[in-house]
Design a protein around this motif. Sequence first.
Motif, PDB file in Angstrom:
ATOM      1  N   PHE A  20       0.833  -1.196   0.000  1.00  0.00           N
ATOM      2  CA  PHE A  20       0.000   0.000   0.000  1.00  0.00           C
ATOM      3  C   PHE A  20       0.874   1.255   0.000  1.00  0.00           C
ATOM      4  O   PHE A  20       1.914   1.309   0.657  1.00  0.00           O
ATOM      5  N   ASP A  21       0.445   2.280  -0.736  1.00  0.00           N
ATOM      6  CA  ASP A  21       1.148   3.562  -0.713  1.00  0.00           C
ATOM      7  C   ASP A  21       0.928   4.290   0.611  1.00  0.00           C
ATOM      8  O   ASP A  21       1.779   5.056   1.057  1.00  0.00           O
ATOM      9  N   ASP A  22      -0.228   4.051   1.225  1.00  0.00           N
ATOM     10  CA  ASP A  22      -0.550   4.695   2.495  1.00  0.00           C
ATOM     11  C   ASP A  22       0.446   4.245   3.565  1.00  0.00           C
ATOM     12  O   ASP A  22       0.555   3.046   3.861  1.00  0.00           O
TER      13      ASP A  22
ATOM     14  N   VAL B 168      -0.627   1.806   6.558  1.00  0.00           N
ATOM     15  CA  VAL B 168      -1.194   0.484   6.293  1.00  0.00           C
ATOM     16  C   VAL B 168      -0.104  -0.503   5.876  1.00  0.00           C
ATOM     17  O   VAL B 168       0.657  -0.248   4.946  1.00  0.00           O
ATOM     18  N   ALA B 169      -0.042  -1.633   6.585  1.00  0.00           N
ATOM     19  CA  ALA B 169       0.853  -2.733   6.216  1.00  0.00           C
ATOM     20  C   ALA B 169       0.056  -3.774   5.441  1.00  0.00           C
ATOM     21  O   ALA B 169      -1.177  -3.841   5.540  1.00  0.00           O
ATOM     22  N   ALA B 170       0.743  -4.590   4.665  1.00  0.00           N
ATOM     23  CA  ALA B 170       0.086  -5.572   3.798  1.00  0.00           C
ATOM     24  C   ALA B 170       0.318  -6.988   4.311  1.00  0.00           C
ATOM     25  O   ALA B 170       1.454  -7.359   4.638  1.00  0.00           O
TER      26      ALA B 170
ATOM     27  N   ALA C  83       5.676  -3.814   4.310  1.00  0.00           N
ATOM     28  CA  ALA C  83       5.338  -2.407   4.107  1.00  0.00           C
ATOM     29  C   ALA C  83       6.560  -1.692   3.556  1.00  0.00           C
ATOM     30  O   ALA C  83       7.693  -2.181   3.668  1.00  0.00           O
ATOM     31  N   HIS C  84       6.328  -0.523   2.950  1.00  0.00           N
ATOM     32  CA  HIS C  84       7.437   0.291   2.459  1.00  0.00           C
ATOM     33  C   HIS C  84       8.267   0.822   3.620  1.00  0.00           C
ATOM     34  O   HIS C  84       7.751   1.010   4.741  1.00  0.00           O
TER      35      HIS C  84
ATOM     36  N   LEU D 206       9.021   5.791   7.056  1.00  0.00           N
ATOM     37  CA  LEU D 206       7.762   5.154   7.427  1.00  0.00           C
ATOM     38  C   LEU D 206       7.971   4.222   8.628  1.00  0.00           C
ATOM     39  O   LEU D 206       9.106   3.913   8.995  1.00  0.00           O
ATOM     40  N   PRO D 207       6.880   3.748   9.267  1.00  0.00           N
ATOM     41  CA  PRO D 207       7.000   2.954  10.496  1.00  0.00           C
ATOM     42  C   PRO D 207       7.900   1.731  10.393  1.00  0.00           C
ATOM     43  O   PRO D 207       8.670   1.450  11.323  1.00  0.00           O
ATOM     44  N   PHE D 208       7.844   0.982   9.275  1.00  0.00           N
ATOM     45  CA  PHE D 208       8.653  -0.237   9.182  1.00  0.00           C
ATOM     46  C   PHE D 208      10.147   0.057   9.103  1.00  0.00           C
ATOM     47  O   PHE D 208      10.959  -0.857   9.244  1.00  0.00           O
ATOM     48  N   ALA D 209      10.536   1.313   8.875  1.00  0.00           N
ATOM     49  CA  ALA D 209      11.954   1.666   8.910  1.00  0.00           C
ATOM     50  C   ALA D 209      12.540   1.413  10.294  1.00  0.00           C
ATOM     51  O   ALA D 209      13.744   1.155  10.444  1.00  0.00           O
TER      52      ALA D 209
END
Length: 229
Positions: free
Chosen positions: A113-115, A118-120, A139-140, A149-152
């Motif tokens: 997701f670009d948002d 939101v994680a996939a 996620a990105h 982003l959060p997953f960083a």
Amino acid sequence: MKGTEAAARVIGSLVAVSAALGLLAGCVAAPSGGGAATVAPSATASPGADPASRPAAAAPPASVPEIPRQSASLEEQRRAQPPAPTRIEVPALGIDMVVRPVGLDAQGNMALFDDPAVAAWYQWGPAPASGSGSTVIAAHVDSLEYAVLPFAKLRDARPGTLVVVTDAAGTRHSFGVDSLEVIEKGVVDWDAAFDRSGASRLTLITCGGEFDYVNRTYLSNLVLTATPR
């Protein structure tokens, strides 16, 4: 990613069941109501005919074995799966994200997701309550529009770091980080990451390593593995 092959194996197993049922139907007439097979009546002997020339009595109807039947409908398969994950939290890293299901993108990779909020979750693989296999959430890591982003923050995870995944039934599944690797994209073991068998585990994926400014892409993936606790 290899998730396509996993989905193909599920469909293939259903096709095999249908083929087996087809072979049985070729040997025994299928009952309309589910009991014994129907048998066509034999010709009736004319009055006064020699008993020896009369046709033998029809054999008792053969019973049809009860064969488990399973729908090949992907929609029904999805309904039979455990609840989908809807939220992921890593309290020590300040990560708290909505999770939504995805399939594959136009290039055959797991969609994202670009948002940034939101994680996939890869919906054709296991869910946290599946009892086996790898639940994949990705996620990105950043973007030109949203920056980091959060997953960083996953790069700061340590062994034992708590990860909590909440599913659609409201159940909270706790995992502890086992390993974290930054691996060049060409050598990531995607078969292991998307494995549907073995012990239950959580696999979190994002980008990492050096950034290729010419092709505008990261050269590696960060792959975090966590197990139930």
